[in-house]
Design a protein around this motif. Sequence first.
Motif, PDB file in Angstrom:
ATOM      1  N   ILE A  16      -5.997  -5.920   5.946  1.00 54.96           N
ATOM      2  CA  ILE A  16      -6.068  -5.694   7.394  1.00 54.96           C
ATOM      3  C   ILE A  16      -4.985  -4.703   7.826  1.00 54.96           C
ATOM      4  N   PHE A  59      -6.191  -1.391   6.754  1.00 54.64           N
ATOM      5  CA  PHE A  59      -7.247  -0.969   7.667  1.00 54.64           C
ATOM      6  C   PHE A  59      -6.644  -0.321   8.907  1.00 54.64           C
ATOM      7  N   ILE A 119     -11.576  -6.551  15.665  1.00 49.79           N
ATOM      8  CA  ILE A 119     -11.411  -6.790  14.230  1.00 49.79           C
ATOM      9  C   ILE A 119     -10.073  -7.442  13.918  1.00 49.79           C
ATOM     10  N   ARG A 161     -10.611 -11.197  15.217  1.00 46.67           N
ATOM     11  CA  ARG A 161     -11.176 -11.532  13.901  1.00 46.67           C
ATOM     12  C   ARG A 161     -12.689 -11.694  13.932  1.00 46.67           C
ATOM     13  N   ARG A 187     -16.919  -5.586  12.187  1.00 47.36           N
ATOM     14  CA  ARG A 187     -16.727  -4.709  11.028  1.00 47.36           C
ATOM     15  C   ARG A 187     -18.056  -4.135  10.560  1.00 47.36           C
ATOM     16  N   LEU A 194     -12.002  -3.702   5.032  1.00 47.09           N
ATOM     17  CA  LEU A 194     -12.502  -4.871   5.755  1.00 47.09           C
ATOM     18  C   LEU A 194     -13.445  -5.727   4.920  1.00 47.09           C
ATOM     19  N   ALA A 211      -9.591  -9.837   3.302  1.00 45.44           N
ATOM     20  CA  ALA A 211     -10.087  -9.564   4.651  1.00 45.44           C
ATOM     21  C   ALA A 211     -11.220 -10.519   5.010  1.00 45.44           C
TER      22      ALA A 211
END
Length: 145
Positions: free
Chosen positions: A6, A9, A72, A76, A81, A125, A130
């Motif tokens: 994450i 990302f 994201i 969450r 994604r 992701l 993730a």
Amino acid sequence: MKPRSISRFEGWYFLAVALSLVSTALGWSEMSTYTDAVIDEFGANSRGMGIVLLFSSVAMFLVLALIFWAAIVLSRLGAARWVLAVLIAYAAYSVGMRIANTAMGLGLIADIAAVASAAIAVSFLFRADARAWFGKDDGQVSDQV
């Protein structure tokens, strides 16, 4: 604590956003000229709307980029994604079409780098840590009612 995927990302995603802004800045005069020409077809009363449209487009891009990041990373949401992955695939297709139809310039190079960075970001992701981060909300429909 955020998983490593994450965090990676985030870094790649914000690099992609920055590169998209660089591409926009490099093509600003061309976009402005085109927008003014299209808007001028509607009459003299619409003068000055081209710049408003361009700034609004950039603002909308930034707002959407932040919404996806928040969905994201902060919320969450696993489904986000998947939506982002589809949008990046479409962006890759669009850049591919531009490569086939236009001359290579700095703006196009920045677009290619932005899409590549975004694709790398999205790939993080779908790693195991993730997936655990997203937990139950993995974009899948539950069997429970």
